[in-house]
Design an enzyme around this catalytic site. Structure first.
Site, PDB file in Angstrom:
ATOM      1  N   HIS A 180      11.729  25.987  10.505  1.00 62.26           N
ATOM      2  CA  HIS A 180      12.055  25.980   9.069  1.00 62.26           C
ATOM      3  C   HIS A 180      12.665  27.312   8.591  1.00 62.26           C
ATOM      4  CE1 HIS A 180       7.986  27.620   8.910  1.00 62.26           C
ATOM      5  NE2 HIS A 180       7.394  26.430   8.910  1.00 62.26           N
ATOM      6  N   ASP A 238       9.266  18.429   7.157  1.00 59.83           N
ATOM      7  CA  ASP A 238       8.036  19.228   7.035  1.00 59.83           C
ATOM      8  C   ASP A 238       7.076  18.542   6.063  1.00 59.83           C
ATOM      9  OD1 ASP A 238       6.291  21.256   7.666  1.00 59.83           O
ATOM     10  OD2 ASP A 238       7.178  22.731   6.313  1.00 59.83           O
ATOM     11  N   LEU A 272       3.919  27.673  -1.969  1.00 63.57           N
ATOM     12  CA  LEU A 272       4.540  26.467  -1.422  1.00 63.57           C
ATOM     13  C   LEU A 272       3.898  26.134  -0.083  1.00 63.57           C
ATOM     14  CD1 LEU A 272       6.883  24.540  -2.176  1.00 63.57           C
ATOM     15  CD2 LEU A 272       8.398  26.011  -0.852  1.00 63.57           C
ATOM     16  N   GLU A 322       2.518  23.120  15.968  1.00 62.97           N
ATOM     17  CA  GLU A 322       2.807  24.258  15.085  1.00 62.97           C
ATOM     18  C   GLU A 322       1.541  25.090  14.920  1.00 62.97           C
ATOM     19  OE1 GLU A 322       4.970  25.320  10.849  1.00 62.97           O
ATOM     20  OE2 GLU A 322       4.001  23.367  11.063  1.00 62.97           O
ATOM     21  N   HIS A 370       9.706  17.615  12.817  1.00 60.99           N
ATOM     22  CA  HIS A 370       8.699  18.485  12.197  1.00 60.99           C
ATOM     23  C   HIS A 370       8.175  17.798  10.943  1.00 60.99           C
ATOM     24  CE1 HIS A 370       7.458  22.892  11.176  1.00 60.99           C
ATOM     25  NE2 HIS A 370       6.628  22.019  10.617  1.00 60.99           N
ATOM     26  N   ARG A 424      19.941  45.600   6.607  1.00 58.62           N
ATOM     27  CA  ARG A 424      19.576  46.647   7.573  1.00 58.62           C
ATOM     28  C   ARG A 424      18.461  46.205   8.523  1.00 58.62           C
ATOM     29  NH1 ARG A 424      20.380  50.167   2.977  1.00 58.62           N
ATOM     30  NH2 ARG A 424      22.303  51.358   3.270  1.00 58.62           N
TER      31      ARG A 424
END
Length: 384
Positions: A214, A272, A308, A127, A54, A225
């Site tokens: 990732h 990545d 990011l 991707e 990747h 939960r």
């Protein structure tokens, strides 16, 4: 040719050994006492070559740019970080851009000779564009579309069968049709940029999904939960899961938790990395039509929002981060960059470990994890 070290990674341990390389293969491995060597690496560590499944680009080139010379330069450059094979990874874009991108990889691959021309272009990681809008991350929202089997078949035809991994959001895959199709046609389905619930993820796995993209990033998070896609990665210990090991996308503590959950056989380290790899902090680039900037820590962020967007991590640095900062055992860290990605891609019969009959994809590491030498199919890349 014979190379030697007091620390050669064989069967999960370092031993003194001599490796014989012939015609791109490991012809034999011998006791260090039994053979002289053409090159003696002393106490440097000899390990299998790294496989990055990747990565979007490096040195100013991005897969979506579809420039032959850029892809060639990338393949030539990444052995400096120990990479001997990689999947050229697309990002979400409109159909004409993606079609041109996969055609370019196929065209370069036809002429590319691993070793002579650098790292092996194993194939393509597709991707997007079949992603979730909420968890798109830095993927361009204007190009995200619902999955269609007929469209993917055409992409794969244009790629000449080189698409090996696809990242998609299974909750948007009607009747999991594309998930089932890819699984039946030797394309590893990786759940990513997805808001799937834990239950939706389980059903996707039951219908062929093999990996998670990732982990921790671009996915429904873990909650005690509502366990989300991250919970799926941590709970399904025999499911492959990618992890970016730059210590920016995930803290060292989060990396430790991930590896404790996955063990040594199902974690996959990825870079990545973007086209910004190889450039100084402050450099700016266009990514999927949006400007990104490299921060001082090496991370890449969208200029507009500060979000990011990707990394500039070198794979040898990722190995160092895992062992020295995250406290991951060396065997688990190394497997995540070698035999585990090879196994996901069904290539573990000839790459991913040091063994007679395997491709001579070999990395020589210094104690500080810098790369002394990389052999791609038996050809030295750094000191020719």
């Amino acid at each position: 040719m014979f190379i030697k070290s007091n620390r050669v990674w064989i069967a999960g341990d370092f031993i003194p050994a001599v490796i014989e390389i012939s015609e791109g293969k490991i012809k034999g491995i011998y006791s260090a006492d039994d053979h002289t060597a053409d090159v003696d690496y002393g106490n440097r560590r000899i390990v299998p070559g790294f496989i990055d499944i990747h990565c979007h680009g490096a040195y100013g080139y991005d897969t979506n740019y579809a420039e032959p010379e850029g892809l060639k330069k990338w393949a030539k450059g990444i052995p400096s970080e120990g990479v001997t094979g990689f999947l050229s990874t697309t990002i979400t874009e409109l159909n004409p851009v993606l079609t041109k991108a996969v055609k370019n990889v196929a065209a370069v691959k036809r002429e590319h000779v691993a070793g002579r021309d650098g790292a092996d272009i194993i194939g393509i990681h597709f991707e997007g564009p079949y992603l979730d809008m909420k968890y798109k991350g830095a993927q361009p929202p204007e190009a995200i579309v619902p999955p269609r089997v007929d469209e993917f078949i055409q992409y794969q035809k244009d790629a000449e069968g080189l698409i090996k991994v696809i990242t998609l959001a299974p909750e948007h895959d009607p009747e999991l049709a594309l998930t089932k199709y890819c699984s039946a046609h030797n394309v590893a389905v990786s759940i990513g940029h997805s808001g799937a619930t834990f239950q939706e993820g389980i059903i996707a796995v039951a219908n062929g999904a093999k990996s998670i993209t990732h982990t921790y990033n671009g996915q429904s998070p873990f909650n005690h939960r509502a366990n989300g896609v991250t919970g799926l990665a941590l709970r399904l210990r025999d499911m492959y899961s990618e992890i970016i090991c730059d210590c920016n996308h995930s803290t060292p503590e989060a990396l430790n938790i991930f590896f404790n959950a996955k063990g040594k056989d199902h974690a996959i380290m990825i870079s990545d990395a973007l086209m910004a790899k190889g450039f100084e902090p402050g450099s700016k680039f266009m990514f999927g039509g949006h400007e990104i900037e490299i921060y001082p820590d090496g991370s890449a962020h969208l200029t507009e929002s500060g979000s990011l967007a990707g990394s500039t991590m070198r794979m040898n640095e990722g190995l160092r981060n895992l062992v020295e900062r995250a406290g991951v055992p060396f065997d688990a860290a190394l497997n995540s960059a070698t035999i585990n990605p090879a196994t996901l891609l069904n290539l573990h019969d000839h790459i991913g470990k040091l063994c007679t009959g395997y491709d001579a994809d070999i990395v020589v590491l210094n104690d500080d994890y810098s790369v002394e030498e990389t052999y791609c199919k038996g050809i030295a890349q750094l000191q020719k």
